[in-house]
Design a protein around this motif. Sequence first.
Motif, PDB file in Angstrom:
ATOM      1  N   THR A   3      14.493 -36.866  16.809  1.00  0.00           N
ATOM      2  CA  THR A   3      13.491 -35.961  16.248  1.00  0.00           C
ATOM      3  C   THR A   3      13.820 -35.708  14.775  1.00  0.00           C
ATOM      4  O   THR A   3      14.958 -35.912  14.343  1.00  0.00           O
ATOM      5  CB  THR A   3      13.480 -34.619  17.005  1.00  0.00           C
ATOM      6  N   PRO A   4      12.845 -35.243  13.992  1.00  0.00           N
ATOM      7  CA  PRO A   4      13.114 -34.959  12.580  1.00  0.00           C
ATOM      8  C   PRO A   4      14.212 -33.925  12.352  1.00  0.00           C
ATOM      9  O   PRO A   4      14.894 -33.956  11.327  1.00  0.00           O
ATOM     10  CB  PRO A   4      11.757 -34.461  12.059  1.00  0.00           C
ATOM     11  N   THR A   5      14.436 -33.034  13.315  1.00  0.00           N
ATOM     12  CA  THR A   5      15.489 -32.019  13.162  1.00  0.00           C
ATOM     13  C   THR A   5      16.868 -32.587  13.463  1.00  0.00           C
ATOM     14  O   THR A   5      17.877 -31.981  13.120  1.00  0.00           O
ATOM     15  CB  THR A   5      15.243 -30.847  14.121  1.00  0.00           C
ATOM     16  N   GLY A   6      16.928 -33.714  14.180  1.00  0.00           N
ATOM     17  CA  GLY A   6      18.200 -34.263  14.616  1.00  0.00           C
ATOM     18  C   GLY A   6      18.772 -33.554  15.835  1.00  0.00           C
ATOM     19  O   GLY A   6      19.913 -33.805  16.222  1.00  0.00           O
ATOM     20  N   ARG A   7      17.990 -32.666  16.458  1.00  0.00           N
ATOM     21  CA  ARG A   7      18.480 -31.909  17.613  1.00  0.00           C
ATOM     22  C   ARG A   7      17.870 -32.379  18.934  1.00  0.00           C
ATOM     23  O   ARG A   7      17.895 -31.656  19.932  1.00  0.00           O
ATOM     24  CB  ARG A   7      18.215 -30.418  17.410  1.00  0.00           C
ATOM     25  N   GLY A   8      17.316 -33.578  18.920  1.00  0.00           N
ATOM     26  CA  GLY A   8      16.745 -34.124  20.141  1.00  0.00           C
ATOM     27  C   GLY A   8      16.363 -35.570  19.932  1.00  0.00           C
ATOM     28  O   GLY A   8      16.480 -36.106  18.827  1.00  0.00           O
ATOM     29  N   TYR A   9      15.886 -36.190  21.007  1.00  0.00           N
ATOM     30  CA  TYR A   9      15.485 -37.591  20.904  1.00  0.00           C
ATOM     31  C   TYR A   9      14.572 -37.955  22.063  1.00  0.00           C
ATOM     32  O   TYR A   9      14.521 -37.280  23.094  1.00  0.00           O
ATOM     33  CB  TYR A   9      16.694 -38.529  20.876  1.00  0.00           C
ATOM     34  N   TRP A  10      13.851 -39.036  21.851  1.00  0.00           N
ATOM     35  CA  TRP A  10      13.020 -39.648  22.876  1.00  0.00           C
ATOM     36  C   TRP A  10      13.596 -41.013  23.226  1.00  0.00           C
ATOM     37  O   TRP A  10      14.107 -41.721  22.363  1.00  0.00           O
ATOM     38  CB  TRP A  10      11.593 -39.875  22.380  1.00  0.00           C
ATOM     39  N   LEU A  11      13.480 -41.386  24.484  1.00  0.00           N
ATOM     40  CA  LEU A  11      13.736 -42.744  24.934  1.00  0.00           C
ATOM     41  C   LEU A  11      12.411 -43.310  25.418  1.00  0.00           C
ATOM     42  O   LEU A  11      11.614 -42.586  26.037  1.00  0.00           O
ATOM     43  CB  LEU A  11      14.739 -42.780  26.078  1.00  0.00           C
ATOM     44  N   PHE A  19      10.932 -40.415  27.843  1.00  0.00           N
ATOM     45  CA  PHE A  19      11.903 -39.436  28.326  1.00  0.00           C
ATOM     46  C   PHE A  19      12.333 -38.600  27.129  1.00  0.00           C
ATOM     47  O   PHE A  19      12.757 -39.149  26.112  1.00  0.00           O
ATOM     48  CB  PHE A  19      13.093 -40.154  28.965  1.00  0.00           C
ATOM     49  N   SER A  20      12.198 -37.273  27.242  1.00  0.00           N
ATOM     50  CA  SER A  20      12.438 -36.362  26.121  1.00  0.00           C
ATOM     51  C   SER A  20      13.681 -35.521  26.361  1.00  0.00           C
ATOM     52  O   SER A  20      13.883 -35.021  27.481  1.00  0.00           O
ATOM     53  CB  SER A  20      11.235 -35.421  25.953  1.00  0.00           C
ATOM     54  N   PHE A  21      14.493 -35.346  25.307  1.00  0.00           N
ATOM     55  CA  PHE A  21      15.724 -34.575  25.394  1.00  0.00           C
ATOM     56  C   PHE A  21      15.851 -33.655  24.191  1.00  0.00           C
ATOM     57  O   PHE A  21      15.392 -33.992  23.094  1.00  0.00           O
ATOM     58  CB  PHE A  21      16.935 -35.514  25.473  1.00  0.00           C
ATOM     59  N   GLY A  22      16.538 -32.512  24.367  1.00  0.00           N
ATOM     60  CA  GLY A  22      16.709 -31.559  23.272  1.00  0.00           C
ATOM     61  C   GLY A  22      15.378 -30.987  22.845  1.00  0.00           C
ATOM     62  O   GLY A  22      14.560 -30.600  23.679  1.00  0.00           O
ATOM     63  N   ASP A  23      15.128 -30.942  21.518  1.00  0.00           N
ATOM     64  CA  ASP A  23      13.875 -30.368  21.040  1.00  0.00           C
ATOM     65  C   ASP A  23      12.749 -31.401  20.932  1.00  0.00           C
ATOM     66  O   ASP A  23      11.722 -31.149  20.304  1.00  0.00           O
ATOM     67  CB  ASP A  23      14.085 -29.658  19.696  1.00  0.00           C
ATOM     68  N   ALA A  24      12.919 -32.554  21.566  1.00  0.00           N
ATOM     69  CA  ALA A  24      11.862 -33.580  21.584  1.00  0.00           C
ATOM     70  C   ALA A  24      10.829 -33.208  22.640  1.00  0.00           C
ATOM     71  O   ALA A  24      11.141 -33.149  23.830  1.00  0.00           O
ATOM     72  CB  ALA A  24      12.465 -34.949  21.892  1.00  0.00           C
ATOM     73  N   ALA A  25       9.621 -32.921  22.211  1.00  0.00           N
ATOM     74  CA  ALA A  25       8.557 -32.538  23.138  1.00  0.00           C
ATOM     75  C   ALA A  25       7.885 -33.786  23.724  1.00  0.00           C
ATOM     76  O   ALA A  25       7.801 -34.824  23.071  1.00  0.00           O
ATOM     77  CB  ALA A  25       7.526 -31.678  22.424  1.00  0.00           C
ATOM     78  N   PHE A  26       7.410 -33.655  24.945  1.00  0.00           N
ATOM     79  CA  PHE A  26       6.680 -34.739  25.601  1.00  0.00           C
ATOM     80  C   PHE A  26       5.204 -34.600  25.280  1.00  0.00           C
ATOM     81  O   PHE A  26       4.603 -33.561  25.521  1.00  0.00           O
ATOM     82  CB  PHE A  26       6.898 -34.689  27.117  1.00  0.00           C
ATOM     83  N   PHE A  27       4.604 -35.657  24.748  1.00  0.00           N
ATOM     84  CA  PHE A  27       3.184 -35.631  24.384  1.00  0.00           C
ATOM     85  C   PHE A  27       2.357 -36.631  25.181  1.00  0.00           C
ATOM     86  O   PHE A  27       1.153 -36.730  24.975  1.00  0.00           O
ATOM     87  CB  PHE A  27       3.013 -35.909  22.883  1.00  0.00           C
ATOM     88  N   GLY A  28       2.980 -37.362  26.056  1.00  0.00           N
ATOM     89  CA  GLY A  28       2.266 -38.353  26.845  1.00  0.00           C
ATOM     90  C   GLY A  28       2.999 -39.676  26.828  1.00  0.00           C
ATOM     91  O   GLY A  28       3.944 -39.871  26.063  1.00  0.00           O
ATOM     92  N   GLY A  48       7.405 -34.286  13.940  1.00  0.00           N
ATOM     93  CA  GLY A  48       7.935 -34.375  15.295  1.00  0.00           C
ATOM     94  C   GLY A  48       6.974 -33.923  16.366  1.00  0.00           C
ATOM     95  O   GLY A  48       7.360 -33.798  17.531  1.00  0.00           O
ATOM     96  N   HIS A  49       5.700 -33.704  16.012  1.00  0.00           N
ATOM     97  CA  HIS A  49       4.710 -33.234  16.976  1.00  0.00           C
ATOM     98  C   HIS A  49       3.861 -34.375  17.530  1.00  0.00           C
ATOM     99  O   HIS A  49       2.733 -34.153  17.993  1.00  0.00           O
ATOM    100  CB  HIS A  49       3.827 -32.161  16.353  1.00  0.00           C
TER     101      HIS A  49
END
Length: 196
Positions: A3-11, A19-28, A48-49
Amino acid sequence: VATPTGRGYWLVAGDGGIFSFGDAAFFGSMGSSHLNAPVVDMAPTPDGHGYWLVAGDGGIFSFGDATFHGSMGGQHLNQPIVGMSADDATGGYWLVATDGGIFSYQAPFLGSTGSIRLVQPVNGMAALADGRGYWFVASDGGVFNGGTAHFQGSMGGATLNAPVVGMAVDPATGGYWLVASDGGIFGFDAPYFGAG
């Protein structure tokens, strides 16, 4: 992808599952849809939205506030798409194929190796945050740059235990890391923190 904050990630999986982790939101995701080719990469929007997914045939799938600007889906490609990067300056994106061909959508074209014979295929790309340059990397660790993305070095010509499969930019230094399929990390003007 971080994510742009560096506090999460998507796989992202080959079927387009997210698959979303940390502050990475799931959008579909494309996890329950039929795809003509597997998903090979993704890129987040600057805030990051949202995010884009890209398939090997160049098809683009947009989620959240990621705007669809076009794709290579349904078009003839000389080689499959293997990576993408977002252009934070324009909100567009670039796609890269295994021959180093670059496809730009609402993002400036800054060069490619599409007409050059490469020793090994390209496996991934990364871009500057200001949208004025990008790098792409081949499986032998060779690095190619376009625009104002400075060449900091490569593993091209070195003996590798495993092929390089991707790269990431160090926003603090403007350097980059290469990652091999065995977890090996190669830093160029970027700090080394360890490897898998």
